[in-house]
Scaffold this motif. Structure first.
Motif, PDB file in Angstrom:
ATOM      1  N   HIS A   1       0.849  -1.100   0.129  1.00  0.00           N
ATOM      2  CA  HIS A   1      -0.076   0.023  -0.142  1.00  0.00           C
ATOM      3  C   HIS A   1       0.976   1.049   0.059  1.00  0.00           C
ATOM      4  O   HIS A   1       0.594   2.251  -0.486  1.00  0.00           O
ATOM      5  CB  HIS A   1      -1.135  -0.036   1.061  1.00  0.00           C
ATOM      6  N   TYR A   2       1.867   1.295   0.747  1.00  0.00           N
ATOM      7  CA  TYR A   2       2.814   2.394   0.916  1.00  0.00           C
ATOM      8  C   TYR A   2       3.446   2.792  -0.616  1.00  0.00           C
ATOM      9  O   TYR A   2       3.640   3.868  -1.060  1.00  0.00           O
ATOM     10  CB  TYR A   2       4.017   2.041   1.886  1.00  0.00           C
ATOM     11  N   ARG A   3       3.782   1.428  -1.202  1.00  0.00           N
ATOM     12  CA  ARG A   3       4.191   1.619  -2.565  1.00  0.00           C
ATOM     13  C   ARG A   3       3.665   2.296  -3.646  1.00  0.00           C
ATOM     14  O   ARG A   3       3.877   3.152  -4.609  1.00  0.00           O
ATOM     15  CB  ARG A   3       4.872   0.457  -2.978  1.00  0.00           C
ATOM     16  N   ARG A   4       2.107   1.970  -3.478  1.00  0.00           N
ATOM     17  CA  ARG A   4       1.149   2.326  -4.328  1.00  0.00           C
ATOM     18  C   ARG A   4       0.872   3.682  -4.097  1.00  0.00           C
ATOM     19  O   ARG A   4       0.631   4.680  -4.829  1.00  0.00           O
ATOM     20  CB  ARG A   4      -0.252   1.341  -4.242  1.00  0.00           C
ATOM     21  N   ILE A   5       1.019   4.124  -2.958  1.00  0.00           N
ATOM     22  CA  ILE A   5       0.782   5.662  -2.298  1.00  0.00           C
ATOM     23  C   ILE A   5       1.874   6.522  -3.233  1.00  0.00           C
ATOM     24  O   ILE A   5       1.542   7.517  -4.042  1.00  0.00           O
ATOM     25  CB  ILE A   5       0.675   5.824  -1.032  1.00  0.00           C
ATOM     26  N   ARG A   6       3.131   5.925  -3.112  1.00  0.00           N
ATOM     27  CA  ARG A   6       4.190   6.646  -3.665  1.00  0.00           C
ATOM     28  C   ARG A   6       4.022   6.515  -5.340  1.00  0.00           C
ATOM     29  O   ARG A   6       4.317   7.592  -5.763  1.00  0.00           O
ATOM     30  CB  ARG A   6       5.605   6.141  -3.281  1.00  0.00           C
ATOM     31  N   SER A   7       3.713   5.596  -5.754  1.00  0.00           N
ATOM     32  CA  SER A   7       3.594   5.431  -7.259  1.00  0.00           C
ATOM     33  C   SER A   7       2.524   6.252  -7.797  1.00  0.00           C
ATOM     34  O   SER A   7       2.629   6.642  -9.221  1.00  0.00           O
ATOM     35  CB  SER A   7       3.489   3.977  -7.846  1.00  0.00           C
ATOM     36  N   CYS A   8       1.637   6.866  -6.929  1.00  0.00           N
ATOM     37  CA  CYS A   8       0.486   7.593  -7.758  1.00  0.00           C
ATOM     38  C   CYS A   8       1.228   8.777  -8.433  1.00  0.00           C
ATOM     39  O   CYS A   8       0.634   9.688  -9.128  1.00  0.00           O
ATOM     40  CB  CYS A   8      -0.567   7.947  -6.408  1.00  0.00           C
ATOM     41  N   PHE A   9       2.083   9.471  -7.748  1.00  0.00           N
ATOM     42  CA  PHE A   9       2.712  10.690  -8.300  1.00  0.00           C
ATOM     43  C   PHE A   9       3.664  10.626  -9.135  1.00  0.00           C
ATOM     44  O   PHE A   9       4.652  11.600  -9.327  1.00  0.00           O
ATOM     45  CB  PHE A   9       3.544  11.322  -6.882  1.00  0.00           C
ATOM     46  N   ARG A  10       3.644   9.467  -9.916  1.00  0.00           N
ATOM     47  CA  ARG A  10       4.953   9.489 -10.959  1.00  0.00           C
ATOM     48  C   ARG A  10       3.929   8.718 -12.290  1.00  0.00           C
ATOM     49  O   ARG A  10       4.912   8.412 -13.161  1.00  0.00           O
ATOM     50  CB  ARG A  10       5.878   8.201 -10.542  1.00  0.00           C
ATOM     51  N   GLN A  11       2.858   8.917 -12.336  1.00  0.00           N
ATOM     52  CA  GLN A  11       2.099   8.293 -13.589  1.00  0.00           C
ATOM     53  C   GLN A  11       1.576   9.110 -14.665  1.00  0.00           C
ATOM     54  O   GLN A  11       1.492   8.702 -15.728  1.00  0.00           O
ATOM     55  CB  GLN A  11       1.061   7.476 -12.798  1.00  0.00           C
ATOM     56  N   SER A  12       1.238  10.400 -14.128  1.00  0.00           N
ATOM     57  CA  SER A  12       0.606  11.061 -15.181  1.00  0.00           C
ATOM     58  C   SER A  12       0.599  12.642 -15.180  1.00  0.00           C
ATOM     59  O   SER A  12       1.520  13.214 -14.298  1.00  0.00           O
ATOM     60  CB  SER A  12      -1.159  10.855 -14.847  1.00  0.00           C
ATOM     61  N   ASP A  13      -0.134  13.445 -15.929  1.00  0.00           N
ATOM     62  CA  ASP A  13       0.043  14.967 -15.887  1.00  0.00           C
ATOM     63  C   ASP A  13      -1.259  15.625 -15.419  1.00  0.00           C
ATOM     64  O   ASP A  13      -1.577  16.723 -15.535  1.00  0.00           O
ATOM     65  CB  ASP A  13       0.213  15.279 -17.627  1.00  0.00           C
ATOM     66  N   HIS A  14      -1.839  14.645 -14.595  1.00  0.00           N
ATOM     67  CA  HIS A  14      -3.244  15.068 -14.107  1.00  0.00           C
ATOM     68  C   HIS A  14      -3.038  14.888 -12.406  1.00  0.00           C
ATOM     69  O   HIS A  14      -3.398  13.980 -11.703  1.00  0.00           O
ATOM     70  CB  HIS A  14      -4.377  14.228 -14.372  1.00  0.00           C
ATOM     71  N   PRO A  15      -2.279  15.953 -11.814  1.00  0.00           N
ATOM     72  CA  PRO A  15      -2.027  15.773 -10.309  1.00  0.00           C
ATOM     73  C   PRO A  15      -3.357  15.851  -9.539  1.00  0.00           C
ATOM     74  O   PRO A  15      -3.548  15.114  -8.552  1.00  0.00           O
ATOM     75  CB  PRO A  15      -1.442  17.113  -9.953  1.00  0.00           C
ATOM     76  N   ALA A  16      -4.674  16.402 -10.001  1.00  0.00           N
ATOM     77  CA  ALA A  16      -5.731  16.159  -9.126  1.00  0.00           C
ATOM     78  C   ALA A  16      -6.170  14.750  -9.147  1.00  0.00           C
ATOM     79  O   ALA A  16      -6.734  13.994  -8.099  1.00  0.00           O
ATOM     80  CB  ALA A  16      -7.090  16.957  -9.736  1.00  0.00           C
ATOM     81  N   LEU A  17      -6.257  14.047 -10.285  1.00  0.00           N
ATOM     82  CA  LEU A  17      -6.564  12.495 -10.255  1.00  0.00           C
ATOM     83  C   LEU A  17      -5.590  11.789  -9.334  1.00  0.00           C
ATOM     84  O   LEU A  17      -5.967  10.922  -8.813  1.00  0.00           O
ATOM     85  CB  LEU A  17      -6.468  12.009 -11.542  1.00  0.00           C
ATOM     86  N   GLU A  18      -4.220  12.220  -9.438  1.00  0.00           N
ATOM     87  CA  GLU A  18      -3.274  11.474  -8.642  1.00  0.00           C
ATOM     88  C   GLU A  18      -3.386  11.640  -6.974  1.00  0.00           C
ATOM     89  O   GLU A  18      -3.305  10.544  -6.226  1.00  0.00           O
ATOM     90  CB  GLU A  18      -1.802  12.070  -8.802  1.00  0.00           C
ATOM     91  N   ASP A  19      -3.918  12.707  -6.501  1.00  0.00           N
ATOM     92  CA  ASP A  19      -4.361  13.197  -5.300  1.00  0.00           C
ATOM     93  C   ASP A  19      -5.548  12.267  -4.829  1.00  0.00           C
ATOM     94  O   ASP A  19      -5.495  11.692  -3.894  1.00  0.00           O
ATOM     95  CB  ASP A  19      -4.644  14.454  -5.248  1.00  0.00           C
ATOM     96  N   LEU A  20      -6.502  12.094  -5.657  1.00  0.00           N
ATOM     97  CA  LEU A  20      -7.665  11.171  -5.558  1.00  0.00           C
ATOM     98  C   LEU A  20      -7.190   9.898  -5.369  1.00  0.00           C
ATOM     99  O   LEU A  20      -7.516   9.042  -4.338  1.00  0.00           O
ATOM    100  CB  LEU A  20      -8.652  11.354  -6.732  1.00  0.00           C
ATOM    101  N   GLU A  21      -6.381   9.388  -6.214  1.00  0.00           N
ATOM    102  CA  GLU A  21      -5.848   7.755  -5.903  1.00  0.00           C
ATOM    103  C   GLU A  21      -4.900   7.553  -4.798  1.00  0.00           C
ATOM    104  O   GLU A  21      -5.156   6.725  -4.148  1.00  0.00           O
ATOM    105  CB  GLU A  21      -5.071   7.566  -7.471  1.00  0.00           C
ATOM    106  N   SER A  22      -4.330   8.658  -4.589  1.00  0.00           N
ATOM    107  CA  SER A  22      -3.311   8.471  -3.493  1.00  0.00           C
ATOM    108  C   SER A  22      -4.200   8.446  -2.021  1.00  0.00           C
ATOM    109  O   SER A  22      -4.030   7.388  -0.954  1.00  0.00           O
ATOM    110  CB  SER A  22      -2.269   9.365  -3.299  1.00  0.00           C
ATOM    111  N   ALA A  23      -5.209   9.059  -2.039  1.00  0.00           N
ATOM    112  CA  ALA A  23      -6.106   9.124  -1.053  1.00  0.00           C
ATOM    113  C   ALA A  23      -6.766   7.927  -0.765  1.00  0.00           C
ATOM    114  O   ALA A  23      -7.009   7.424   0.362  1.00  0.00           O
ATOM    115  CB  ALA A  23      -7.179  10.203  -0.851  1.00  0.00           C
ATOM    116  N   GLY A  24      -7.068   7.197  -2.140  1.00  0.00           N
ATOM    117  CA  GLY A  24      -7.720   6.057  -1.776  1.00  0.00           C
ATOM    118  C   GLY A  24      -6.921   4.679  -1.277  1.00  0.00           C
ATOM    119  O   GLY A  24      -7.069   3.975  -0.680  1.00  0.00           O
ATOM    120  N   TRP A  25      -5.598   4.760  -1.595  1.00  0.00           N
ATOM    121  CA  TRP A  25      -4.612   3.908  -1.199  1.00  0.00           C
ATOM    122  C   TRP A  25      -4.385   4.194   0.450  1.00  0.00           C
ATOM    123  O   TRP A  25      -4.223   3.436   1.111  1.00  0.00           O
ATOM    124  CB  TRP A  25      -3.396   3.876  -1.887  1.00  0.00           C
TER     125      TRP A  25
END
Length: 284
Positions: A129-153
């Motif tokens: 779960h920690y790894r998935r949180i960190r990986s959220c911020f390396r995937q796309s050009d849409h930080p708002a979506l990354e913020d949503l995903e990281s909160a889910g993890w």
């Protein structure tokens, strides 16, 4: 490489969020022996989970010895310090977060200022779960979506920690019976599904009881039969909606009535006044 660590990685959320739960950053590191943080104060929540080795955490004049599988939680505004063991310095992973719901969610998993360590979690699942949180911020050009995903993890991480800490979770009185719990579920179902066509037979089946038995126990608990309770929910909600600019048809549909005339008839039975009259009286 951080000079105080033999291994160090961190991922930062580029999105500034005022949501109910938001990850600020996450990381993983292997500090050198006797590496110390604090005494200091942060303005966010910070969870560390020990993957291997040992160390000591202090907060609120309490000292905790932590080893592999243990997690310690720093609260915003609270003086803390933590130090790696001299012989077996810990290797840990962490996540920092804020949000209106953060404190409440920690409370729900049995964490508090007085109980700021969770012992013996499943480090393999937790680390994932920690790894998935960190990986959220390396995937796309849409930080708002990354913020949503990281909160889910983060929520999944908290759930896993809560499962480990289940002996500290708020529980209902031991005197509560299984049927009491099921009646609570039935009430919750009616409170959430009152806008839909509700079948008591289906509700009873889902709870594993015969309809007659469920209705009997429901009335003993609430003083009302299930359909009466549902009717009460709908009428009380209708009274609230009539304070708005919604039409009578819209109010009727919003509280589970497809026929506005039938709704008006039932509302009059409940309040003694037709919806239109009730609305006029509110404005008088």
């Amino acid at each position: 490489m951080n000079s105080d660590h033999t291994y160090f990685t961190i991922s930062i959320n580029p999105q500034h969020s005022n949501s109910e739960l938001s990850v600020l950053f996450g990381g993983e590191g292997k500090p050198v022996p006797l590496h110390k943080n604090g005494p200091a104060v942060y303005d966010y929540y910070l969870i560390h989970t020990v993957l291997s080795g040992e160390g000591t955490f202090e907060m609120q004049n309490r000292t905790y010895r932590c080893a592999a599988g243990d997690s310690f939680i720093i609260y915003p505004g609270e003086l803390f310090s933590y130090v790696a063991d001299a012989d077996q310095p810990w290797h840990y992973t962490w996540v920092a977060f804020t949000g209106r719901a953060a404190g409440m969610l920690l409370s729900h998993i049995g964490v508090s200022l007085q109980h700021a360590v969770i012992y013996g979690s499943n480090s393999r699942v937790i680390r994932h779960h920690y790894r998935r949180i960190r990986s959220c911020f390396r995937q796309s050009d849409h930080p708002a979506l990354e913020d949503l995903e990281s909160a889910g993890w983060l929520r999944l991480l908290l759930r896993e920690l809560g499962q480990t800490n289940s002996h500290r979770l708020s529980v209902k009185p031991v005197t509560e019976t299984e049927i009491d719990r099921q009646i609570g579920q039935a009430i919750r179902y009616l409170e959430l599904q009152y806008t839909q066509s509700v079948s008591i037979e289906e509700l009873a089946r889902n709870l594993g009881y015969h309809r007659t038995y469920l209705c009997k126990m429901f009335k003993q608990s609430t003083g009302l039969a299930p359909m009466q309770y549902l009717f009460k929910i709908r009428m009380e909600r209708a009274k609230q909606l009539l304070e708005t600019s919604m039409t009578i048809d819209q109010v009727a549909s919003s509280v589970g009535f497809n026929d506005a005339l039938y709704f008006s008839k039932q509302f009059r039975k409940w309040t003694g006044a037709a919806p239109s009259v009730y609305r006029k009286e509110l404005k008088a």
